[in-house]
Design an enzyme around this catalytic site. Structure first.
Site, PDB file in Angstrom:
ATOM      1  N   ASP A  33     -37.646  -7.501  53.851  1.00  0.00           N
ATOM      2  CA  ASP A  33     -38.957  -7.708  53.235  1.00  0.00           C
ATOM      3  C   ASP A  33     -39.193  -9.209  53.071  1.00  0.00           C
ATOM      4  O   ASP A  33     -38.291  -9.957  52.707  1.00  0.00           O
ATOM      5  CB  ASP A  33     -39.008  -7.006  51.871  1.00  0.00           C
ATOM      6  CG  ASP A  33     -40.423  -6.861  51.357  1.00  0.00           C
ATOM      7  OD1 ASP A  33     -40.931  -5.723  51.301  1.00  0.00           O
ATOM      8  OD2 ASP A  33     -41.048  -7.902  51.010  1.00  0.00           O
ATOM      9  N   ILE A  34     -40.414  -9.638  53.331  1.00  0.00           N
ATOM     10  CA  ILE A  34     -40.738 -11.070  53.277  1.00  0.00           C
ATOM     11  C   ILE A  34     -40.703 -11.605  51.843  1.00  0.00           C
ATOM     12  O   ILE A  34     -40.525 -12.809  51.637  1.00  0.00           O
ATOM     13  CB  ILE A  34     -42.130 -11.322  53.916  1.00  0.00           C
ATOM     14  CG1 ILE A  34     -42.273 -12.770  54.338  1.00  0.00           C
ATOM     15  CG2 ILE A  34     -43.264 -10.915  52.985  1.00  0.00           C
ATOM     16  CD1 ILE A  34     -43.477 -13.021  55.244  1.00  0.00           C
ATOM     17  N   ASN A  91     -43.922   3.909  48.836  1.00  0.00           N
ATOM     18  CA  ASN A  91     -45.213   3.883  48.155  1.00  0.00           C
ATOM     19  C   ASN A  91     -46.258   4.510  49.073  1.00  0.00           C
ATOM     20  O   ASN A  91     -46.390   4.090  50.229  1.00  0.00           O
ATOM     21  CB  ASN A  91     -45.605   2.439  47.834  1.00  0.00           C
ATOM     22  CG  ASN A  91     -44.624   1.772  46.899  1.00  0.00           C
ATOM     23  OD1 ASN A  91     -44.119   2.395  45.980  1.00  0.00           O
ATOM     24  ND2 ASN A  91     -44.337   0.505  47.131  1.00  0.00           N
ATOM     25  N   GLU A  99     -49.452  -0.880  50.077  1.00  0.00           N
ATOM     26  CA  GLU A  99     -50.247  -2.020  50.540  1.00  0.00           C
ATOM     27  C   GLU A  99     -50.384  -2.050  52.055  1.00  0.00           C
ATOM     28  O   GLU A  99     -51.417  -2.473  52.572  1.00  0.00           O
ATOM     29  CB  GLU A  99     -49.613  -3.332  50.051  1.00  0.00           C
ATOM     30  CG  GLU A  99     -49.705  -3.491  48.534  1.00  0.00           C
ATOM     31  CD  GLU A  99     -49.033  -4.759  48.035  1.00  0.00           C
ATOM     32  OE1 GLU A  99     -48.388  -5.455  48.846  1.00  0.00           O
ATOM     33  OE2 GLU A  99     -49.157  -5.037  46.833  1.00  0.00           O
ATOM     34  N   VAL A 100     -49.345  -1.624  52.748  1.00  0.00           N
ATOM     35  CA  VAL A 100     -49.382  -1.647  54.217  1.00  0.00           C
ATOM     36  C   VAL A 100     -49.501  -0.204  54.723  1.00  0.00           C
ATOM     37  O   VAL A 100     -48.617   0.613  54.461  1.00  0.00           O
ATOM     38  CB  VAL A 100     -48.121  -2.327  54.798  1.00  0.00           C
ATOM     39  CG1 VAL A 100     -48.177  -2.323  56.313  1.00  0.00           C
ATOM     40  CG2 VAL A 100     -47.975  -3.745  54.263  1.00  0.00           C
ATOM     41  N   HIS A 104     -43.403   3.349  55.400  1.00  0.00           N
ATOM     42  CA  HIS A 104     -42.191   2.536  55.261  1.00  0.00           C
ATOM     43  C   HIS A 104     -41.407   2.947  54.036  1.00  0.00           C
ATOM     44  O   HIS A 104     -41.971   3.445  53.066  1.00  0.00           O
ATOM     45  CB  HIS A 104     -42.531   1.041  55.187  1.00  0.00           C
ATOM     46  CG  HIS A 104     -43.537   0.680  54.148  1.00  0.00           C
ATOM     47  ND1 HIS A 104     -44.889   0.903  54.316  1.00  0.00           N
ATOM     48  CD2 HIS A 104     -43.409   0.114  52.926  1.00  0.00           C
ATOM     49  CE1 HIS A 104     -45.550   0.472  53.256  1.00  0.00           C
ATOM     50  NE2 HIS A 104     -44.675   0.010  52.386  1.00  0.00           N
ATOM     51  N   MET A 105     -40.112   2.722  54.123  1.00  0.00           N
ATOM     52  CA  MET A 105     -39.217   2.921  52.989  1.00  0.00           C
ATOM     53  C   MET A 105     -38.683   1.553  52.581  1.00  0.00           C
ATOM     54  O   MET A 105     -38.290   0.756  53.431  1.00  0.00           O
ATOM     55  CB  MET A 105     -38.035   3.817  53.379  1.00  0.00           C
ATOM     56  CG  MET A 105     -38.420   5.166  53.954  1.00  0.00           C
ATOM     57  SD  MET A 105     -39.250   6.225  52.775  1.00  0.00           S
ATOM     58  CE  MET A 105     -37.850   6.748  51.802  1.00  0.00           C
TER      59      MET A 105
END
Ligand code: 5GP
Length: 120
Positions: A33-34, A91, A99-100, A104-105
Site C-alpha cells: 500500500d502506498i 472495504n 475508495e478504489v 482488494h484485500m
C-alpha cells in the site's frame, strides 16, 4: 456498479503506474500500500476486472477465487507475519469506505493492528 477501468489499481495492472510487488500469480497481484497503516500493509487484488465481492463471487472462476484466497496466505508468509498474526480487511461500498472500485484485500501486520473497528 459497472467496472471503471480508469481506477488506480487497473492502471497498476496495466503497468501505467508502478507498484512495489510482493507476490503474483496468473490471477492475482499483491503489492505494498502506498500509505501503509502498519509495518506490513499489502494489497491483494484479482487481475480480473471486479468491483467488489458481489461481482467477484458471482462472476470470477473457481480458479481465480482459489488463487485470491491462497495469495493472502502467501503474502503473510513472504512478509513474515504468518506466525505473529495479522488482519485481512476488505472495504466494500459506501458504508465500507471503499475508495478504489477494484476488489482488494488489505493485509495488515508486523505490529499490533488494534481494535477491529472504531467504536465511535
Ligand atoms: P480502500 O479504502 O479502497 O479500501 O483502500 C484503497 C487503498 O489503496 C488505500 O489504503 C490507499 O493507500 C491505497 N492506494 C491508493 N492509491 C494507491 C497507489 O497508487 N498505489 C498503491 N500501492 N496504493 C494505493
Amino acid at each position: 456498479m459497472a467496472y471503471d477501468d480508469s481506477n488506480i489499481f487497473a492502471k497498476i495492472l496495466r503497468g501505467e503506474i508502478p507498484c512495489n510487488k510482493v507476490a503474483e500469480d496468473d490471477h492475482t497481484l499483491a503489492f505494498e500500500d502506498i500509505a501503509p497503516l502498519r509495518a506490513v500493509h499489502v494489497l491483494v487484488i484479482p487481475k480480473g476486472a471486479y468491483v467488489d465481492w458481489r461481482d467477484f463471487a458471482a462472476t470470477a472462476s473457481d480458479e481465480e477465487q482459489a488463487a485470491f484466497t491462497r495469495m493472502i496466505a502467501q503474502v503473510a508468509e513472504v512478509t513474515g507475519i504468518a506466525d505473529s498474526g495479522y488482519r485481512v480487511i476488505s472495504n466494500i461500498g459506501r458504508n465500507g469506505h471503499q475508495e478504489v472500485p477494484h476488489l482488494h484485500m488489505h493485509v495488515l501486520g508486523g505490529e499490533a493492528v488494534g481494535p477491529l473497528v472504531d467504536r465511535s
